[in-house]
Design a protein around this motif. Structure first.
Motif, mmCIF file in Angstrom:
data_model
loop_
_atom_site.group_PDB
_atom_site.id
_atom_site.type_symbol
_atom_site.label_atom_id
_atom_site.label_comp_id
_atom_site.label_asym_id
_atom_site.label_seq_id
_atom_site.Cartn_x
_atom_site.Cartn_y
_atom_site.Cartn_z
ATOM 1 N N ALA A 1 -1.858 -17.827 -15.420
ATOM 2 C CA ALA A 1 -0.423 -19.124 -15.351
ATOM 3 C C ALA A 1 -0.411 -19.431 -14.320
ATOM 4 O O ALA A 1 0.026 -20.516 -14.143
ATOM 5 N N TYR A 2 -0.358 -18.539 -13.470
ATOM 6 C CA TYR A 2 0.349 -19.292 -11.788
ATOM 7 C C TYR A 2 -0.580 -19.381 -10.402
ATOM 8 O O TYR A 2 -0.605 -19.284 -9.329
ATOM 9 N N GLY A 3 -2.128 -19.153 -10.676
ATOM 10 C CA GLY A 3 -3.043 -19.601 -10.545
ATOM 11 C C GLY A 3 -3.163 -18.262 -8.941
ATOM 12 O O GLY A 3 -3.299 -18.368 -7.909
ATOM 13 N N ALA A 4 -2.589 -17.434 -9.356
ATOM 14 C CA ALA A 4 -3.073 -16.218 -8.139
ATOM 15 C C ALA A 4 -4.440 -15.321 -8.300
ATOM 16 O O ALA A 4 -5.303 -15.424 -8.786
ATOM 17 N N SER A 5 -4.143 -15.093 -7.160
ATOM 18 C CA SER A 5 -5.923 -14.231 -6.573
ATOM 19 C C SER A 5 -5.493 -12.936 -7.666
ATOM 20 O O SER A 5 -6.568 -11.993 -7.821
ATOM 21 N N LYS A 6 -4.579 -12.436 -7.218
ATOM 22 C CA LYS A 6 -4.309 -11.130 -7.559
ATOM 23 C C LYS A 6 -2.621 -10.311 -8.346
ATOM 24 O O LYS A 6 -2.121 -11.209 -7.921
ATOM 25 N N ILE A 7 -2.145 -10.038 -8.805
ATOM 26 C CA ILE A 7 -1.172 -9.577 -9.100
ATOM 27 C C ILE A 7 -1.050 -8.177 -8.347
ATOM 28 O O ILE A 7 -1.634 -7.081 -8.723
ATOM 29 N N VAL A 8 0.043 -8.172 -7.934
ATOM 30 C CA VAL A 8 1.054 -6.713 -7.231
ATOM 31 C C VAL A 8 2.189 -5.923 -8.304
ATOM 32 O O VAL A 8 2.736 -7.198 -8.304
ATOM 33 N N GLU A 9 1.452 -5.108 -8.799
ATOM 34 C CA GLU A 9 2.544 -4.350 -10.032
ATOM 35 C C GLU A 9 3.292 -3.214 -9.385
ATOM 36 O O GLU A 9 2.483 -2.566 -9.023
ATOM 37 N N LEU A 10 4.577 -3.277 -8.445
ATOM 38 C CA LEU A 10 5.202 -1.945 -8.731
ATOM 39 C C LEU A 10 6.339 -1.358 -9.164
ATOM 40 O O LEU A 10 6.789 -2.212 -10.133
ATOM 41 N N ASP A 11 6.938 -0.060 -9.016
ATOM 42 C CA ASP A 11 7.514 0.701 -10.174
ATOM 43 C C ASP A 11 8.948 0.244 -9.287
ATOM 44 O O ASP A 11 8.931 0.431 -8.489
ATOM 45 N N LEU A 12 10.034 -0.031 -10.245
ATOM 46 C CA LEU A 12 11.309 0.047 -9.705
ATOM 47 C C LEU A 12 11.707 0.929 -9.340
ATOM 48 O O LEU A 12 11.618 2.635 -10.242
ATOM 49 N N SER A 13 11.940 1.572 -7.919
ATOM 50 C CA SER A 13 12.750 2.103 -7.581
ATOM 51 C C SER A 13 13.656 2.741 -6.482
ATOM 52 O O SER A 13 13.773 1.535 -5.865
ATOM 53 N N GLU A 14 14.120 3.780 -6.196
ATOM 54 C CA GLU A 14 14.875 3.082 -5.070
ATOM 55 C C GLU A 14 14.140 2.850 -3.150
ATOM 56 O O GLU A 14 14.841 2.282 -2.557
ATOM 57 N N ASN A 15 12.788 2.848 -3.383
ATOM 58 C CA ASN A 15 12.324 2.467 -2.985
ATOM 59 C C ASN A 15 11.293 1.141 -2.919
ATOM 60 O O ASN A 15 10.562 1.500 -1.748
ATOM 61 N N LEU A 16 12.108 0.617 -3.433
ATOM 62 C CA LEU A 16 11.232 -0.692 -3.863
ATOM 63 C C LEU A 16 10.860 -1.547 -2.336
ATOM 64 O O LEU A 16 10.093 -2.195 -2.068
ATOM 65 N N LEU A 17 11.879 -1.910 -1.925
ATOM 66 C CA LEU A 17 11.694 -2.451 -0.500
ATOM 67 C C LEU A 17 10.378 -2.238 0.799
ATOM 68 O O LEU A 17 9.745 -2.970 1.473
ATOM 69 N N ALA A 18 10.617 -0.793 0.813
ATOM 70 C CA ALA A 18 9.662 -0.281 1.596
ATOM 71 C C ALA A 18 8.431 -0.444 0.999
ATOM 72 O O ALA A 18 7.262 -0.778 1.429
ATOM 73 N N ASP A 19 8.130 -0.198 -0.587
ATOM 74 C CA ASP A 19 7.390 -0.714 -0.999
ATOM 75 C C ASP A 19 6.535 -1.363 -1.110
ATOM 76 O O ASP A 19 5.096 -1.791 -1.050
ATOM 77 N N ILE A 20 7.270 -3.015 -1.403
ATOM 78 C CA ILE A 20 7.128 -4.368 -0.695
ATOM 79 C C ILE A 20 6.144 -4.555 0.314
ATOM 80 O O ILE A 20 5.459 -5.283 0.177
#
Length: 305
Positions: free
Chosen positions: A171-190
């Motif tokens: 729908a949004y024309g993305a080459s891929k989707i990055v999926e990450l788990d919600l955690s206290e380390n989310l910013l570092a994971d991003i």
């Protein structure tokens, strides 16, 4: 690391979106120096999502000229609204097709934050009970018990995480989707996945945490009443104040004025509460008595003031 033209954070709802948006908005000047732009056109300071994208998709379609301006000025543009995923199946098809055509012409990646399906559906139900009604979403301000809510077609489609990730990518024309788990380390994971820098000492904190289950059941019973939107919001705000919780959907109410007419209304509305159990949500008489006692004190303090 690959440099993207667009990073589109699209949800899931109830997966740390507001906290992530506040981080990006608060640090937007610092991020711009690092080559990442977070457009300042947001819904509100306390809710700094790009709500105009949602509004445009429901209306005449995305404002491509505006988005193109973001792209030309910076290395990577970050767009964020959990509504992009939350309402994916409710947008007009032609608007999504136009969005896909534009973003697919550029190096676009989608970001989806997830949590366990069981925890997500419980939290999402709480949000839908508390949120104001919407002409776009039949599940908002729901009066349905939890089990019936989970059987709504719109909810079942959102709960099918594997399917919706693929649909969102298309729908949004993305080459891929990055999926990450919600955690206290989310910013570092991003940062590790997409290269978005994190200021030193930045910590993750929860925003819009769900209230206790008995408060949600009280709100659901309020939703059963045929009352005006503004009065319903007042009732929900009082329940959240009692529970010591905040919800960005009701912060625009500001301070609550308890004049005689308002007091008469809320006394009648909350007088309709009764014990109930709709697993896993429940309401006992002790909860009702505790709230009524708090409400009498709140009314008394307002009148003395």
């Amino acid at each position: 690391m690959l440099i993207y033209d667009f990073i589109i954070h699209m949800g899931f709802p109830k997966c740390g979106s507001t906290n992530l948006q506040r981080h990006l908005y608060t640090n937007r000047s610092w991020l711009a120096q690092k080559g990442f732009a977070y457009p300042s056109k947001v819904k509100a300071r306390h809710e700094p999502k790009h709500q105009h994208l949602v509004n445009d998709l429901f209306g005449a379609g995305l404002n491509i000229e505006e988005i193109e301006l973001y792209r030309r000025q910076n290395t990577t543009t970050i767009l964020s609204s959990e509504g992009l995923l939350n309402h994916l199946y409710e947008y007009p098809a032609e608007n999504l097709q136009a969005a896909a055509r534009y973003f697919s012409q550029h190096n676009t990646v989608g970001l989806i934050v997830r949590r366990s399906p069981e925890g997500w559906i419980l939290s999402y139900y709480c949000q839908c009970v508390l949120n104001p009604p919407s002409r776009y979403a039949d599940r908002y301000a729901t009066a349905l018990p939890f089990e019936q809510f989970t059987k709504l077609e719109s909810v079942c489609r959102l709960a099918d995480h594997e399917a919706i990730v693929g649909d969102a990518c298309h729908a949004y024309g993305a080459s891929k989707i990055v999926e990450l788990d919600l955690s206290e380390n989310l910013l570092a994971d991003i940062h590790d996945a997409l290269g978005i820098p994190v200021p030193e000492g930045m910590k993750w904190s929860s925003v819009n945490a769900s209230p206790p289950q008995h408060v949600v059941e009280m709100a659901r019973q309020i939703n059963c009443l045929e009352i005006e939107r503004s009065r319903r919001s007042l009732c929900i705000r009082l329940l959240l104040d009692w529970a010591g919780k905040r919800n960005t959907a009701h912060e625009e109410l500001g301070s609550i004025e308890l004049d005689k007419t308002t007091v008469h209304f809320i006394s009648r509305a909350f007088g309709c509460l009764e014990p109930s159990r709709h697993d896993p949500f429940f309401l006992e008489l002790k909860h009702i008595n505790s709230f009524q006692s708090w409400l009498r004190s709140r009314i008394g303090s307002a009148h003395r003031g």
